[in-house]
Design a protein around this motif. Structure first.
Motif, short mmCIF file in Angstrom:
data_model
loop_
_atom_site.label_atom_id
_atom_site.label_comp_id
_atom_site.label_asym_id
_atom_site.label_seq_id
_atom_site.Cartn_x
_atom_site.Cartn_y
_atom_site.Cartn_z
N ASP A 8 41.37 42.18 37.87
CA ASP A 8 41.04 43.04 39.00
C ASP A 8 42.13 42.89 40.06
N THR A 9 42.14 43.78 41.00
CA THR A 9 43.22 43.85 41.99
C THR A 9 43.37 42.56 42.77
N ASN A 10 42.27 41.92 43.15
CA ASN A 10 42.38 40.68 43.93
C ASN A 10 42.98 39.55 43.12
N VAL A 11 42.74 39.52 41.82
CA VAL A 11 43.37 38.51 40.97
C VAL A 11 44.87 38.74 40.90
N VAL A 12 45.28 39.99 40.81
CA VAL A 12 46.71 40.32 40.80
C VAL A 12 47.34 39.89 42.13
N LEU A 13 46.64 40.14 43.24
CA LEU A 13 47.16 39.69 44.54
C LEU A 13 47.28 38.17 44.60
N ASP A 14 46.29 37.47 44.06
CA ASP A 14 46.37 36.00 44.01
C ASP A 14 47.64 35.56 43.29
N TRP A 15 47.98 36.24 42.23
CA TRP A 15 49.15 35.90 41.42
C TRP A 15 50.45 36.32 42.10
N LEU A 16 50.57 37.60 42.42
CA LEU A 16 51.86 38.15 42.83
C LEU A 16 52.16 38.10 44.32
N VAL A 17 51.14 37.94 45.14
CA VAL A 17 51.37 37.95 46.59
C VAL A 17 51.04 36.59 47.20
N PHE A 18 49.81 36.13 47.00
CA PHE A 18 49.35 34.93 47.68
C PHE A 18 49.70 33.64 46.95
N HIS A 20 48.19 31.91 44.65
CA HIS A 20 47.12 30.92 44.44
C HIS A 20 47.27 30.32 43.04
N ALA A 21 46.91 29.07 42.90
CA ALA A 21 47.06 28.38 41.62
C ALA A 21 46.37 29.12 40.48
N SER A 22 45.16 29.62 40.71
CA SER A 22 44.44 30.31 39.64
C SER A 22 45.16 31.59 39.23
N GLY A 27 49.13 34.56 35.65
CA GLY A 27 50.46 35.16 35.61
C GLY A 27 51.36 34.50 34.58
N GLU A 28 51.26 33.20 34.47
CA GLU A 28 52.05 32.47 33.48
C GLU A 28 51.66 32.90 32.06
N ALA A 29 50.37 33.06 31.82
CA ALA A 29 49.92 33.51 30.50
C ALA A 29 50.44 34.92 30.19
N VAL A 30 50.47 35.77 31.21
CA VAL A 30 50.98 37.13 31.03
C VAL A 30 52.48 37.09 30.75
N THR A 31 53.23 36.40 31.59
CA THR A 31 54.70 36.42 31.45
C THR A 31 55.18 35.67 30.22
N GLU A 32 54.39 34.74 29.72
CA GLU A 32 54.75 34.02 28.49
C GLU A 32 54.29 34.76 27.24
N GLY A 33 53.58 35.88 27.43
CA GLY A 33 53.15 36.67 26.28
C GLY A 33 51.92 36.15 25.56
N THR A 138 35.64 34.39 36.52
CA THR A 138 36.58 34.13 37.61
C THR A 138 37.90 33.62 37.04
N PRO A 139 38.97 33.66 37.84
CA PRO A 139 40.24 33.11 37.37
C PRO A 139 40.13 31.63 37.00
N GLU A 140 39.34 30.89 37.77
CA GLU A 140 39.19 29.46 37.48
C GLU A 140 38.49 29.25 36.15
N ALA A 141 37.42 30.02 35.91
CA ALA A 141 36.69 29.90 34.64
C ALA A 141 37.57 30.33 33.47
N TRP A 142 38.39 31.36 33.67
CA TRP A 142 39.30 31.78 32.61
C TRP A 142 40.27 30.64 32.29
N ALA A 143 40.87 30.04 33.31
CA ALA A 143 41.83 28.95 33.09
C ALA A 143 41.17 27.78 32.36
N GLU A 144 39.93 27.45 32.73
CA GLU A 144 39.21 26.36 32.08
C GLU A 144 38.91 26.67 30.62
#
Length: 151
Positions: A8-18, A20-22, A27-33, A138-144
């Motif tokens: 969702d848009t806020n998750v993208v903002l967390d990655w590309l603008v703010f 945030h660790a989550s 973003g790392e998973a996306v850019t690493e394919g 959530t991003p945290e739950a996804w990472a976990e």
């Protein structure tokens, strides 16, 4: 085959603008394919609109220098897909926020493994989306939920 993910848009903002660790973990998973970030035209339009606010909203101006790099990252890493057609009756999940309907519709139509969001209206659909093959989390739950890379 690389699994799809919807952000969702806020998750993208967390990655590309703010930064945030989550958001950075996703973003790392996306850019690493490891995942393929898919966006419908409506999602792309919302993202461009929200990122544009960095250039004129007083509360966001401090991040204005991140606008161009964020837009470039969206172009580089998002995978445009066609909007879904009408879903069968049993697969229609109604989001209480009409602006977020496009996220759940695309996730269900494409059986996207993950819809990553902080939005309460989308997260309330998690239990109903699970039998349709979509984890709304959530991003945290996804990472976990991701395997720990071996050293």
């Amino acid at each position: 085959m690389t699994p799809d993910i919807i952000l969702d848009t806020n998750v993208v903002l967390d990655w590309l603008v703010f930064e945030h660790a989550s958001g950075l973990a996703i973003g790392e998973a996306v850019t690493e394919g490891r995942v393929r970030w898919i966006v419908s035209p409506a999602m792309q339009e919302e993202l461009v609109d929200v990122l544009g606010r960095l250039l004129y909203l007083p509360t966001l101006l401090r991040w204005s220098a991140r606008h161009a790099p964020a837009m470039a990252a969206v172009q580089a890493w998002s995978q445009p897909v066609s909007p879904p057609g009408p879903l069968p009756h049993g697969e229609r999940l109604r989001c209480t926020d009409p602006d977020d309907q496009c996220f759940i519709d695309l996730a269900v139509a494409r059986r996207t493994p993950w819809l990553v969001t902080r939005d309460h209206a989308l997260r309330r659909l998690a239990r109903r989306a699970q039998p349709l093959g979509v984890a709304v989390l959530t991003p945290e739950a996804w990472a976990e939920s991701q395997p720990v890379p071996s050293a």
